[in-house]
Design a protein around this motif. Structure first.
Motif, short mmCIF file in Angstrom:
data_model
loop_
_atom_site.label_atom_id
_atom_site.label_comp_id
_atom_site.label_asym_id
_atom_site.label_seq_id
_atom_site.Cartn_x
_atom_site.Cartn_y
_atom_site.Cartn_z
N LEU A 182 0.98 -1.05 0.07
CA LEU A 182 0.53 0.08 0.00
C LEU A 182 0.82 1.22 -0.33
N GLN A 183 1.93 0.84 0.47
CA GLN A 183 2.46 2.24 0.48
C GLN A 183 3.61 2.85 -0.51
N TYR A 184 3.63 1.76 -1.02
CA TYR A 184 4.57 1.89 -2.01
C TYR A 184 4.13 2.38 -3.52
N GLN A 185 2.65 1.53 -3.91
CA GLN A 185 1.66 2.62 -3.94
C GLN A 185 1.61 4.05 -3.88
N LEU A 186 1.37 3.89 -3.12
CA LEU A 186 1.51 5.81 -2.16
C LEU A 186 2.77 6.55 -2.46
N ARG A 187 3.99 5.87 -2.47
CA ARG A 187 4.46 6.41 -3.14
C ARG A 187 4.87 6.98 -4.72
N SER A 188 4.53 5.43 -5.22
CA SER A 188 4.34 5.73 -6.79
C SER A 188 3.09 7.50 -7.16
N HIS A 189 2.59 7.48 -6.12
CA HIS A 189 1.18 8.67 -6.85
C HIS A 189 1.74 10.35 -6.06
N GLY A 190 3.26 9.57 -5.95
CA GLY A 190 4.19 10.93 -5.67
C GLY A 190 4.14 11.39 -3.53
N ILE A 191 3.45 10.56 -2.76
CA ILE A 191 3.12 10.89 -1.66
C ILE A 191 4.72 10.81 -0.75
N ASN A 192 5.14 11.17 -0.14
CA ASN A 192 6.44 11.11 0.70
C ASN A 192 5.77 9.62 1.99
N VAL A 193 5.94 8.37 1.74
CA VAL A 193 5.95 7.99 2.84
C VAL A 193 6.58 7.44 3.87
N ASP A 194 7.60 8.30 3.91
CA ASP A 194 8.64 8.82 5.12
C ASP A 194 8.49 9.21 6.42
N SER A 195 6.34 9.76 5.81
CA SER A 195 6.55 11.62 7.30
C SER A 195 5.16 10.63 7.52
N ILE A 196 3.94 9.32 7.11
CA ILE A 196 2.97 9.07 6.99
C ILE A 196 2.67 7.83 8.73
N PRO A 197 1.44 8.19 8.96
CA PRO A 197 1.46 7.71 10.16
C PRO A 197 0.68 6.67 10.59
N ILE A 198 1.32 5.62 9.81
CA ILE A 198 1.50 3.89 9.55
C ILE A 198 2.99 3.31 9.31
N ASP A 199 3.25 3.04 10.55
CA ASP A 199 4.84 2.51 9.67
C ASP A 199 4.49 1.04 8.62
N ALA A 200 5.25 -0.16 7.86
CA ALA A 200 5.35 -0.99 7.22
C ALA A 200 5.08 -1.80 7.74
N GLU A 201 4.44 -2.33 9.04
CA GLU A 201 3.89 -3.63 9.29
C GLU A 201 1.93 -3.07 9.74
N GLY A 202 1.95 -1.79 9.85
CA GLY A 202 0.73 -1.49 9.14
C GLY A 202 0.03 -1.13 11.07
N THR A 203 1.09 -0.89 11.84
CA THR A 203 0.88 0.33 12.97
C THR A 203 1.00 1.25 13.40
N LEU A 204 -0.09 1.65 14.01
CA LEU A 204 -0.12 3.54 13.72
C LEU A 204 1.21 3.93 14.66
N ARG A 205 1.69 4.48 14.42
CA ARG A 205 3.39 5.66 14.51
C ARG A 205 2.85 6.77 15.33
N GLU A 206 3.32 6.06 16.96
CA GLU A 206 3.34 7.05 18.16
C GLU A 206 4.33 7.88 18.45
N ASP A 207 5.60 8.15 17.49
CA ASP A 207 5.81 8.98 17.87
C ASP A 207 5.47 9.88 16.79
N ILE A 208 4.77 10.70 15.73
CA ILE A 208 4.38 11.14 14.98
C ILE A 208 2.39 11.56 15.72
N ARG A 209 2.10 10.51 15.99
CA ARG A 209 0.77 10.91 16.51
C ARG A 209 0.13 12.40 17.28
N ASN A 210 -0.47 12.74 16.58
CA ASN A 210 -0.60 14.08 17.28
C ASN A 210 0.17 15.31 16.94
#
Length: 493
Positions: A312-340
């Motif tokens: 899913l994140q590869y497909q988002l990247r192919s549409h111009g979205i930087n996945v390095d700062s999205i709120p979900i990691d590669a395992e599908g877990t919500l990233r608490e370090d940037i939440r809110n």
């Protein structure tokens, strides 16, 4: 189909669906059957999107595809065009206001609010300068604002203090997340995570949606001129059936979104690979398409993605979205370090850092700690750019609103509603300034500055990438005097 008809259509459509708000009521098919069925259902969903795309002319189709693939163009505006469409907007309101009692009542009590050009321009931009749709949406917006916040709040801006405890819990849940990095075209990216709605009521959901969209997203100049990239991301585990929202919440949320002046330049549905059928999702998609009716702008700018989180994140990247700062990691877990983070930065910019402890107790402890530190860093940057340690508040980072006047250059600054209002106000004093002696000219500059301040508007300057602070009196007066000189040059030509 106008906004009022869409609301009645929404009720009739959703009342026929009995799968919303229910749990798993049928056994899961075997893996081979489920995966084959899922592939076919993906084709059905994509087929609905393709059907809408094929209804367009070749030029419209190319524009939609460019927006999806992050190579679209900004909304084109000139000062002359803005004045023209605002005049048409006012004429349309005068003709149609008798059909809308809510607008008539608000106009009697808060005429300045509903006739503010920057307020009306939001609806015109969201509807690509289509005046009829913009007026209809404004009427719809005012009805919903009265419904969820009360008649006394319709003629003023909604603040964080207008949200109750349930609203704040939902706001902190992570349901919404505004990505720090913009996409390749400079568009703002927002994530919606349905799994985190929890037990929120439809009323609370709509109030929070209003606050996030209207108070935070819509005032951003890039959102008005470029549109918003919306990502619906499924974080439920693949072995579980995704949570479907209750029918009342679904009805209310779609109706609220339709009333808000926001243009979705690209929408991505990210669904987890699972041993599950997509029938409920397809049914909801059909309902949404029917409800939005002839307004196909958002429908033809949608894409469906299906697979693991990595896919899913590869497909988002192919549409111009930087996945390095999205709120979900590669395992599908919500990233608490940037939440809110986005929320706390917003509140820090409003000078509301004092409410951080209250938000922490409401459930955002990890995010609060991280973002509070970020807010201090921003203030530190402001001090490093010339603020004295004893005057940090004056140089605290600010989130610009439509009413603010932005110092600088570029189309986004030029067409910012606050700057348009500022130029219109200064133009009224042009002749008086030109014929006045030197001392009187300074008085006129101070008079214009005082009017701007009394309206609650601010002059802001950018001291770092994305960091805006309030300009001092000298910088403000220099900007006003410079505008008068530009008027004189134009007049002489």
């Amino acid at each position: 189909m106008n906004h009022q008809n869409r609301s009645s259509s929404l009720s009739s459509c959703l009342s026929q669906c009995n799968f919303l708000g229910t749990s798993n009521q049928h056994s899961t098919p075997n893996i081979e059957e489920s995966q084959e069925y899922t592939r076919q259902e993906m084709k059905d969903s994509e087929g609905m999107l393709a059907t809408e795309l094929n209804k367009l002319s070749l030029q419209e189709r190319n524009e939609a595809l460019e927006d999806i693939h992050c190579v679209g163009h900004d909304l084109e505006e000139t000062p002359e065009l803005v004045q023209e469409i605002l005049a048409k907007f006012d004429q349309t309101v005068q003709r149609q206001q008798k059909q809308d009692p809510t607008y008539q009542e608000v106009a009697k009590r808060h005429r300045a609010y509903v006739e503010d050009p920057s307020f009306r321009l939001k609806f015109l931009r969201a509807n690509m300068h289509n005046v009829g749709r913009a007026v209809s949406q404004m009427f719809h917006f005012l009805r919903n604002k009265a419904k969820y916040f009360g008649n006394d709040c319709v003629g003023r801006e909604i603040t964080f203090d207008d949200l109750n405890e349930e609203d704040r819990q939902l706001l902190l849940s992570g349901k919404y997340h505004i990505q720090k990095d913009k996409d390749r075209s400079g568009r703002v990216v927002m994530y919606s995570i349905p799994e985190l709605i929890g037990g929120a009521s439809a009323e609370s959901y709509c109030r929070v949606a209003y606050y996030v969209y209207f108070n935070i997203l819509i005032p951003i100049p890039e959102v008005q001129m470029k549109g918003l990239v919306y990502v619906l991301y499924d974080i439920s585990k693949k072995e579980k059936r995704p949570t479907m929202p209750h029918i009342n919440l679904t009805m209310a949320s779609i109706d609220m979104i339709l009333s808000l002046p926001i243009r979705f330049s690209a929408t991505h549905y990210c669904l987890k690979a699972r041993q599950e059928k997509l029938g409920p999702f397809n049914s909801v998609l059909k309902i949404v398409f029917k409800v939005v009716g002839d307004y196909s702008y958002c429908k033809v700018r949608s894409r469906m993605h299906y697979g693991s989180d990595t896919e899913l994140q590869y497909q988002l990247r192919s549409h111009g979205i930087n996945v390095d700062s999205i709120p979900i990691d590669a395992e599908g877990t919500l990233r608490e370090d940037i939440r809110n983070d986005w929320l706390y930065e917003r509140l820090a910019g409003m000078g509301r850092s004092s409410i951080f402890p209250a938000l922490v107790s409401a459930g955002g402890s990890k995010g609060a700690i991280a973002v509070n530190h970020d807010a201090e860093t921003l203030v530190g940057n402001a001090v490093a750019h010339g603020a004295s340690g004893n005057n940090v508040e004056k140089y605290s980072p600010i989130i610009p609103t439509d009413g603010d006047i932005l110092l600088g250059r570029g189309r986004l600054v030029q067409y910012n509603p606050g700057n348009i209002h500022f130029r219109g106000l200064a133009f009224k004093y042009r002749d008086a300034y030109d014929t006045a002696p030197g001392l009187r000219r300074k008085e006129i500059v101070s008079e214009v500055s005082g009017i701007i301040s009394s309206e609650g508007r601010r002059f802001l300057k950018q001291i770092d990438s994305g960091v805006w602070v309030k300009s001092n009196d000298k910088e403000t007066n220099t900007k006003i005097a410079q505008l008068f000189r530009e008027f004189r040059k134009f007049k002489n030509k």
